[in-house]
Design an enzyme around this catalytic site. Structure first.
Site, PDB file in Angstrom:
ATOM      1  N   GLU A 391       2.409  56.637  30.841  1.00 41.44           N
ATOM      2  CA  GLU A 391       3.341  55.631  30.292  1.00 41.44           C
ATOM      3  C   GLU A 391       3.016  54.228  30.826  1.00 41.44           C
ATOM      4  O   GLU A 391       3.907  53.460  31.159  1.00 41.44           O
ATOM      5  CB  GLU A 391       4.795  56.043  30.566  1.00 41.44           C
ATOM      6  CG  GLU A 391       5.171  57.330  29.826  1.00 41.44           C
ATOM      7  CD  GLU A 391       6.644  57.668  29.849  1.00 41.44           C
ATOM      8  OE1 GLU A 391       7.467  56.774  30.111  1.00 41.44           O
ATOM      9  OE2 GLU A 391       6.966  58.838  29.579  1.00 41.44           O
TER      10      GLU A 391
HETATM   11  C1  LIG Z   1      -0.921  64.549  32.290  1.00 38.43           C
HETATM   12  C2  LIG Z   1      -1.057  63.406  31.346  1.00 38.43           C
HETATM   13  C3  LIG Z   1      -0.217  63.296  30.250  1.00 38.43           C
HETATM   14  C4  LIG Z   1      -0.368  62.256  29.342  1.00 38.43           C
HETATM   15  N1  LIG Z   1       0.436  62.207  28.230  1.00 38.43           N
HETATM   16  C5  LIG Z   1       0.160  61.289  27.262  1.00 38.43           C
HETATM   17  C6  LIG Z   1       0.841  61.329  26.005  1.00 38.43           C
HETATM   18  O1  LIG Z   1       1.742  62.144  25.772  1.00 38.43           O
HETATM   19  N2  LIG Z   1       0.488  60.426  25.051  1.00 38.43           N
HETATM   20  C7  LIG Z   1      -0.486  59.499  25.241  1.00 38.43           C
HETATM   21  O2  LIG Z   1      -0.765  58.730  24.338  1.00 38.43           O
HETATM   22  N3  LIG Z   1      -1.143  59.429  26.438  1.00 38.43           N
HETATM   23  C8  LIG Z   1      -0.857  60.308  27.431  1.00 38.43           C
HETATM   24  N4  LIG Z   1      -1.540  60.272  28.620  1.00 38.43           N
HETATM   25  C9  LIG Z   1      -2.519  59.219  28.838  1.00 38.43           C
HETATM   26  C10 LIG Z   1      -2.043  58.174  29.830  1.00 38.43           C
HETATM   27  O3  LIG Z   1      -1.066  57.388  29.251  1.00 38.43           O
HETATM   28  C11 LIG Z   1      -3.294  57.396  30.287  1.00 38.43           C
HETATM   29  O4  LIG Z   1      -3.949  58.241  31.192  1.00 38.43           O
HETATM   30  C12 LIG Z   1      -2.955  56.064  30.907  1.00 38.43           C
HETATM   31  O5  LIG Z   1      -2.501  55.175  29.932  1.00 38.43           O
HETATM   32  C13 LIG Z   1      -4.163  55.423  31.611  1.00 38.43           C
HETATM   33  O6  LIG Z   1      -5.301  55.443  30.824  1.00 38.43           O
HETATM   34  P1  LIG Z   1      -6.657  56.073  31.400  1.00 38.43           P
HETATM   35  O7  LIG Z   1      -6.304  57.363  32.026  1.00 38.43           O
HETATM   36  O8  LIG Z   1      -7.662  56.065  30.329  1.00 38.43           O
HETATM   37  O9  LIG Z   1      -7.077  55.103  32.568  1.00 38.43           O
HETATM   38  P2  LIG Z   1      -7.952  53.782  32.446  1.00 38.43           P
HETATM   39  O10 LIG Z   1      -7.347  52.869  31.451  1.00 38.43           O
HETATM   40  O11 LIG Z   1      -9.379  54.138  32.291  1.00 38.43           O
HETATM   41  O12 LIG Z   1      -7.716  53.151  33.883  1.00 38.43           O
HETATM   42  C14 LIG Z   1      -8.388  53.612  35.046  1.00 38.43           C
HETATM   43  C15 LIG Z   1      -7.920  52.753  36.238  1.00 38.43           C
HETATM   44  O13 LIG Z   1      -8.259  51.375  35.993  1.00 38.43           O
HETATM   45  C16 LIG Z   1      -7.098  50.570  36.057  1.00 38.43           C
HETATM   46  N5  LIG Z   1      -7.222  49.501  35.062  1.00 38.43           N
HETATM   47  C17 LIG Z   1      -7.509  49.622  33.738  1.00 38.43           C
HETATM   48  N6  LIG Z   1      -7.524  48.418  33.164  1.00 38.43           N
HETATM   49  C18 LIG Z   1      -7.247  47.511  34.131  1.00 38.43           C
HETATM   50  C19 LIG Z   1      -7.097  46.097  34.176  1.00 38.43           C
HETATM   51  N7  LIG Z   1      -7.197  45.349  33.071  1.00 38.43           N
HETATM   52  N8  LIG Z   1      -6.823  45.502  35.340  1.00 38.43           N
HETATM   53  C20 LIG Z   1      -6.671  46.229  36.466  1.00 38.43           C
HETATM   54  N9  LIG Z   1      -6.787  47.574  36.500  1.00 38.43           N
HETATM   55  C21 LIG Z   1      -7.067  48.206  35.341  1.00 38.43           C
HETATM   56  C22 LIG Z   1      -5.944  51.511  35.750  1.00 38.43           C
HETATM   57  O14 LIG Z   1      -4.729  51.037  36.278  1.00 38.43           O
HETATM   58  C23 LIG Z   1      -6.420  52.785  36.440  1.00 38.43           C
HETATM   59  O15 LIG Z   1      -6.117  52.730  37.803  1.00 38.43           O
HETATM   60  C24 LIG Z   1      -1.377  61.288  29.554  1.00 38.43           C
HETATM   61  C25 LIG Z   1      -2.194  61.373  30.676  1.00 38.43           C
HETATM   62  C26 LIG Z   1      -2.068  62.417  31.548  1.00 38.43           C
HETATM   63  C27 LIG Z   1      -2.998  62.488  32.717  1.00 38.43           C
END
Ligand SMILES: Cc1cc2nc3c(=O)[nH]c(=O)nc-3n(C[C@H](O)[C@H](O)[C@H](O)COP(=O)(O)OP(=O)(O)OC[C@H]3O[C@@H](n4cnc5c(N)ncnc54)[C@H](O)[C@@H]3O)c2cc1C
Length: 580
Positions: A391
């Site tokens: 979220e």
């Molecule tokens: C168990 C689980 C359930 C989930 N359920 C849903 C769901 O129901 N629906 C859905 O749509 N998604 C869902 N997600 C996805 C979740 O919302 C994403 O994992 C989350 O938005 C982060 O994206 P990412 O994992 O690709 O991380 P990334 O975006 O790749 O980020 C990796 C790291 O880099 C940091 N970062 C990224 N961009 C920046 C920036 N510009 N500046 C500084 N730091 C940055 C982030 O904070 C993080 O620490 C789920 C994920 C999990 C693990």
């Protein structure tokens, strides 16, 4: 008179104004909601209380049985936020958050399944659906005949949600949908998906729309359950759309407004995650206090040792503050305030981090037992870790909090710059804006606490703590002004100062909520109010120290050194020093 359409507590705070009418008195549940909740708690107790051992097994198995999902439907767990006219319970944000709190006391996977359905999965329909769409789907969503999921994330699009690749192309009376979604909560059990897909030109960033996609449409499929660290019994899967013909009347809200719709859904649902965090914290405090009294070392229960008491005392402070923040945000939503996105984001960051600390300390109090799978501590640590990631990650939300809260200051500075340009063309107007602005700055700088820069509605005995808030507000207003003058639009790339401002804002909002909660308790009386005042004393002191540190480090810091150490490590792709 406060305008609920435009009032924003945090944005005003950045301008040095305390809109106390927004946060004082502390919001309370309606008596009618209380009654319904009592009945819900009784059903939850009989469904969840006898199942502690099963929750442990389902965690290890990585799945909850279909028969239990059926029982959840029978009890009405999927109808919390759906209006009564469609067969739901019609809970507002506060009652909903309180219900999730109760579920999370028993099991995080169950809370996440319910939360993904109500907070995000079907919320788009509630917020943006047409009457016809609501009539078609809400009754089935209320009974759980349809379980909902929210499909935004993709393999290449996490935090950068605007970069999704899933596409929908209009073809006559339908849209042709193609794409793949990742880590979708409830994926394996859902039959109602809120799906975000690009509908603009491929090169247009963020031009997306939202659709309702039902499981029965040919071309919809889901992958296997993911094997995860925590909330293991909740279903997380990929969801695939292969040339799915989505009827045109499944479009949710306006075409092209999908990104805004996604953000509104996430904002509106945040009190679910907050409520769940409070429930888990209360459970952990119960477990830790019992553990500390039972475990004897050095011939005494470990509860006798100050270092254990210190942990428990801080857990209590964190839990009280988290509940204050979460209830405040849900109260704002229920009272009809529309500008609560910053406060809701704060509640998510604050709640998820307080819970993480609490779970970690609870495990520490349990010692080696805490590390064993037989007891619930290690599972709760694993379960709650996700709250800082999904979220919206806490990093992204911190940037969102600071940049959005500073909006009005930025707008005023822009106006000032524009007027200064026009000083010679229109000296009177230019001078007017300039002098008004200079006056505001002068009064801020002089630290004059009058007018809108002070609390007047709090209980008089809280003056000392209110002053901490007021002084930090003045400092915040000056700091945002200074930073925006220095960086202008380039503030977007300045993550170190932005993060510090966000941390100050988080502390200030939490302090406002605790002040309001304690003040309202003092006015109304109640059990152990003196202890609530103690909690305020501790929290205000902690917040003051953190804020002072953050303000000081905006100008004087090691940011450049840290950046260069990171650059070096990134170049080496390893730790440089090996002492052999
Ligand atoms: C168990 C689980 C359930 C989930 N359920 C849903 C769901 O129901 N629906 C859905 O749509 N998604 C869902 N997600 C996805 C979740 O919302 C994403 O994992 C989350 O938005 C982060 O994206 P990412 O994992 O690709 O991380 P990334 O975006 O790749 O980020 C990796 C790291 O880099 C940091 N970062 C990224 N961009 C920046 C920036 N510009 N500046 C500084 N730091 C940055 C982030 O904070 C993080 O620490 C789920 C994920 C999990 C693990």
């Amino acid at each position: 008179m406060i305008d609920k359409n435009t009032a924003s507590f945090m944005r005003s705070l950045c301008m040095g104004e305390i809109e106390e009418e927004v946060v004082v008195p502390f919001p309370q549940l309606e008596e009618q909601d209380r009654e319904t909740l009592r009945a819900v708690f009784t059903s939850l107790d009989s469904l969840l209380k006898p199942r502690a051992e099963e929750f442990r097994k389902w965690d290890r198995a990585g799945e909850m049985p279909a028969s239990f999902v059926e029982e959840m439907k029978q009890v009405g767990l999927f109808g919390f936020v759906i209006p009564e006219e469609f067969g739901g319970m019609g809970f507002g944000a506060t009652a909903y958050s309180r219900a999730l709190q109760e579920i999370a006391r028993y099991d995080a996977s169950v809370a996440v399944a319910v939360g993904a359905h109500s907070s995000i999965g079907m919320r788009g329909l509630l917020l943006f659906g047409t009457d016809e769409q609501k009539r078609r789907w809400l009754p089935k969503l209320a009974t759980g005949e349809m379980i909902a999921a929210f499909c935004l994330t993709e393999p290449g699009a996490g935090s950068d949600a605007a970069s999704i690749k899933t596409r929908a192309v209009r073809q006559g009376d339908h849209w042709l949908l193609d794409g793949n979604k990742l880590w979708i909560t409830n994926g394996g059990v859902a039959s109602f998906f809120t799906v975000f897909a690009k509908t603009g030109r491929p090169e247009e960033r963020g031009a997306m729309s939202a659709f309702v996609v039902t499981r029965d449409l040919p071309g919809v499929s889901v992958g296997p359950h993911e094997d995860k660290m925590g909330i293991r019994a909740s279903s997380t899967t990929t969801v695939h759309f292969d040339s799915v013909k989505v009827p045109a009347d499944h479009l949710l809200g306006e075409e092209g407004k999908g990104f805004k719709i996604a953000m509104k859904i996430l904002n509106s649902g945040r009190t679910g995650l907050g409520g769940g965090s409070v429930g888990a914290m209360k459970k952990l405090i119960g477990l830790s206090t019992q553990q500390a009294k039972q475990r004897v070392q050095f011939d005494r229960p470990i509860a006798d040792f100050s270092l254990i008491k210190q942990k428990i005392g801080h857990m209590v402070v964190d839990c009280y503050a988290t509940e204050a923040v979460v209830n405040m945000v849900s109260g704002l939503i229920d009272q009809g305030f529309r500008e609560y996105a910053v406060e809701a984001a704060i509640s998510k960051v604050f709640a998820s981090e307080c819970l993480w600390r609490t779970a970690d300390e609870a495990l520490q109090i349990a010692g080696g037992n805490g590390y064993m799978c037989e007891l619930p501590y290690e599972r709760m640590v694993r379960d709650c870790r996700i709250n800082r990631i999904f979220e919206g990650t806490n990093e992204i939300l911190r940037l969102f909090i600071a940049l959005n809260a500073m909006n009005d200051v930025g707008a005023q500075l822009k106006e000032l710059a524009a007027s200064l340009k026009g000083v010679f063309n229109d000296p009177i107007k230019g001078f007017g804006v300039l002098s008004e602005y200079a006056l505001r700055r002068a009064s801020l700088a002089a630290g004059l606490r009058r007018g809108k820069a002070s609390f007047t509605r709090l209980h008089p005995s809280l003056e000392e703590h209110a002053r901490i808030f007021e002084e930090a507000t003045l400092e915040l207003a000056l700091a945002t002004d200074r930073i925006l003058r220095k960086f202008g639009k380039n503030i977007i790339g300045q993550q170190f100062p932005t993060r510090r401002l966000a941390d100050v804002m988080i502390d200030l909002f939490a302090l406002a909520c605790v002040l309001s909660r304690v003040s309202t308790s003092l006015e109304r009386g109640g059990p152990a109010v003196d202890k609530e005042v103690d909690i305020l004393r501790v929290f205000a002191g902690q917040a003051k120290r953190r804020m002072q540190q953050n303000f000081a480090r905006i100008e004087e810091n090691d940011d450049d050194i840290i950046r260069s150490l990171a650059a070096d490590a990134l170049e080496q792709e390893r730790f440089r020093w090996d002492n052999l």
